[in-house]
Design a protein around this motif. Sequence first.
Motif, PDB file in Angstrom:
ATOM      1  N   GLU A 213      17.456 -71.923  70.557  1.00  0.00           N
ATOM      2  CA  GLU A 213      17.708 -70.955  71.712  1.00  0.00           C
ATOM      3  C   GLU A 213      18.429 -69.915  70.988  1.00  0.00           C
ATOM      4  N   THR A 214      18.592 -68.891  71.854  1.00  0.00           N
ATOM      5  CA  THR A 214      19.412 -67.547  71.221  1.00  0.00           C
ATOM      6  C   THR A 214      20.624 -67.610  71.930  1.00  0.00           C
ATOM      7  N   MET A 215      21.577 -67.007  71.200  1.00  0.00           N
ATOM      8  CA  MET A 215      22.866 -66.864  71.711  1.00  0.00           C
ATOM      9  C   MET A 215      23.112 -66.059  73.009  1.00  0.00           C
ATOM     10  N   LEU A 216      22.089 -65.273  73.045  1.00  0.00           N
ATOM     11  CA  LEU A 216      21.950 -64.440  74.435  1.00  0.00           C
ATOM     12  C   LEU A 216      21.663 -65.244  75.582  1.00  0.00           C
ATOM     13  N   ALA A 217      20.693 -66.194  75.314  1.00  0.00           N
ATOM     14  CA  ALA A 217      20.178 -66.979  76.333  1.00  0.00           C
ATOM     15  C   ALA A 217      21.495 -68.122  76.727  1.00  0.00           C
ATOM     16  N   LEU A 218      22.010 -68.513  75.590  1.00  0.00           N
ATOM     17  CA  LEU A 218      23.200 -69.407  75.968  1.00  0.00           C
ATOM     18  C   LEU A 218      24.438 -68.987  76.632  1.00  0.00           C
ATOM     19  N   GLY A 219      24.475 -67.540  76.681  1.00  0.00           N
ATOM     20  CA  GLY A 219      25.590 -66.884  77.422  1.00  0.00           C
ATOM     21  C   GLY A 219      25.339 -66.252  78.482  1.00  0.00           C
ATOM     22  N   THR A 220      24.089 -66.288  79.168  1.00  0.00           N
ATOM     23  CA  THR A 220      23.412 -65.575  80.109  1.00  0.00           C
ATOM     24  C   THR A 220      22.656 -66.541  81.320  1.00  0.00           C
ATOM     25  N   GLY A 221      22.798 -67.817  80.930  1.00  0.00           N
ATOM     26  CA  GLY A 221      22.253 -68.631  81.937  1.00  0.00           C
ATOM     27  C   GLY A 221      20.510 -68.741  81.933  1.00  0.00           C
ATOM     28  N   THR A 222      20.051 -68.149  80.872  1.00  0.00           N
ATOM     29  CA  THR A 222      18.542 -68.158  80.726  1.00  0.00           C
ATOM     30  C   THR A 222      18.013 -69.114  79.676  1.00  0.00           C
ATOM     31  N   ALA A 223      19.063 -69.839  79.168  1.00  0.00           N
ATOM     32  CA  ALA A 223      18.523 -71.031  78.249  1.00  0.00           C
ATOM     33  C   ALA A 223      17.692 -71.934  78.933  1.00  0.00           C
ATOM     34  N   ARG A 224      16.596 -72.560  78.186  1.00  0.00           N
ATOM     35  CA  ARG A 224      15.692 -73.700  78.784  1.00  0.00           C
ATOM     36  C   ARG A 224      16.310 -74.590  79.804  1.00  0.00           C
ATOM     37  N   GLY A 225      17.265 -75.296  79.204  1.00  0.00           N
ATOM     38  CA  GLY A 225      17.774 -76.396  79.914  1.00  0.00           C
ATOM     39  C   GLY A 225      18.963 -75.717  81.012  1.00  0.00           C
ATOM     40  N   TYR A 226      19.179 -74.553  80.956  1.00  0.00           N
ATOM     41  CA  TYR A 226      20.241 -74.107  81.998  1.00  0.00           C
ATOM     42  C   TYR A 226      19.857 -74.763  83.504  1.00  0.00           C
ATOM     43  N   GLY A 227      20.785 -75.391  84.148  1.00  0.00           N
ATOM     44  CA  GLY A 227      20.688 -75.939  85.521  1.00  0.00           C
ATOM     45  C   GLY A 227      20.372 -77.591  85.389  1.00  0.00           C
ATOM     46  N   SER A 314      33.286 -71.187  90.740  1.00  0.00           N
ATOM     47  CA  SER A 314      32.466 -70.140  91.272  1.00  0.00           C
ATOM     48  C   SER A 314      30.941 -70.196  91.253  1.00  0.00           C
ATOM     49  N   ARG A 315      30.725 -70.793  90.080  1.00  0.00           N
ATOM     50  CA  ARG A 315      29.339 -71.125  89.589  1.00  0.00           C
ATOM     51  C   ARG A 315      28.262 -69.795  89.678  1.00  0.00           C
ATOM     52  N   GLU A 316      28.951 -68.769  89.282  1.00  0.00           N
ATOM     53  CA  GLU A 316      28.330 -67.527  88.924  1.00  0.00           C
ATOM     54  C   GLU A 316      28.528 -67.242  87.574  1.00  0.00           C
ATOM     55  N   GLN A 317      27.620 -66.392  86.994  1.00  0.00           N
ATOM     56  CA  GLN A 317      27.894 -65.699  85.730  1.00  0.00           C
ATOM     57  C   GLN A 317      28.740 -64.872  85.501  1.00  0.00           C
ATOM     58  N   ALA A 318      29.482 -65.157  84.487  1.00  0.00           N
ATOM     59  CA  ALA A 318      30.773 -64.222  84.144  1.00  0.00           C
ATOM     60  C   ALA A 318      30.321 -62.784  84.189  1.00  0.00           C
ATOM     61  N   GLU A 319      31.305 -61.850  84.674  1.00  0.00           N
ATOM     62  CA  GLU A 319      30.936 -60.593  84.472  1.00  0.00           C
ATOM     63  C   GLU A 319      31.422 -59.925  82.893  1.00  0.00           C
ATOM     64  N   MET A 320      30.698 -58.832  82.551  1.00  0.00           N
ATOM     65  CA  MET A 320      31.254 -58.639  81.215  1.00  0.00           C
ATOM     66  C   MET A 320      32.745 -58.351  80.910  1.00  0.00           C
TER      67      MET A 320
END
Length: 398
Positions: A213-227, A314-320
């Motif tokens: 997994e990329t660090m980007l995916a691990l930080g943005t909710g786009t990794a394969r196992g997210y959810g 909140s279960r939302e992605q953190a803002e920058m």
Amino acid sequence: MADVELIADRDVALAMLGNVHAILPDIASRAVACEEARVVPVENMRALRDAGFLGGFKPVQYGGIEAAPGVMFQAASDIATVCASTAWVAQLMAVHAHAIAYYDPRLQEEIWGSDQDALVGSSVAPIGKVEPVEGGYRLSGRYNWSSGCDHASWLLLGGYLAGPEPGQRLHALFAVPRSDFEIIDTWFAAALKGTGSKDIVVDDIFVPHYRVETMLALGTGTARGYGTHRGDIFTLPFQSIFASGFSAVAFGIARAALDHYKNRLAGRVRAYTGAQVALSPPAFMHLAHAHHEITAARAILEDEWRAFEEQAKSREQAEMDTVIRWRTMLPYVTKLCVSAVDELMAASGGGAILDSSPLQRCFRDVHGAAAHAVCDYDIALQIAGRHLIGAEPDPNLL
């Protein structure tokens, strides 16, 4: 029902914190042995496993407790008051489970399906040589600073993948089983001596796609196992959780130094004059200044830990803005802790440099903690400064 589950989860996490407190005397009794062996004693890791700490960030599905970050980092700080090396390794092993929960469920099952106590270590710097092949990648390289690797069944090793844009490189983490890496004993250090942060060698091993997994995916909710897992903590960016443990350890070291200084001050007499040092204004002024710095560090940490919990709920992605604050305020905490320990050490006289003095260990270990890349305050200032003026993030800044 959701509120009941939340309360139950918090009760379990707080019970874990109590369990950790109960074993601190035993961990303290092995602190010197930990340094001498240059590796965290198995007894410490077993005790922290049984206390629930090592599974704090692990999914409930695999025997974890999915604790709130603040509870976990409070526990890590408490462990660091008696043995910084043990705290450093244990919090890393716990934090890595948070990352694995975002990977493909096939990897999660490989790691924890037959052994829920399996631990994951790392060497995240992207220095490996990566070659794309059918079904995955070939990975080679020699990695440094793999803290606690002797206790790890798997490692997350860094390397670059080609991004979608021309010339773009994405920092990725490759999950590698124990059978595929070699540990080289290179850990002879002045600080955090017991972390066993040795070198790792992998030689042209195959890593299938689903173990990457990329660090980007691990930080943005786009990794394969997210959810995959319902716990609130599995909505938080891995990088923020990963970086937070180091400031917690530094805070624990500073707390210990303050206590050691007070104890030393109470009975210290100047060799040349016989004067009681505790009655000297500079002595208690140094104590007060360090106390203020540590109190400020505590306030920042507790504020950020609350922010973690609120963000997770909140279960939302953190803002920058939030991610940048986490990334840059926590190194400031480490800076405050280093300053406090330095002042206490300098005010403690020649006896503080003896091996028998716990202050010298605090001094060495807090500087070791501050040397980690994510604790570099100069880097943090650059990241924060660019963000504050609205400049694009610099990909060369971790």
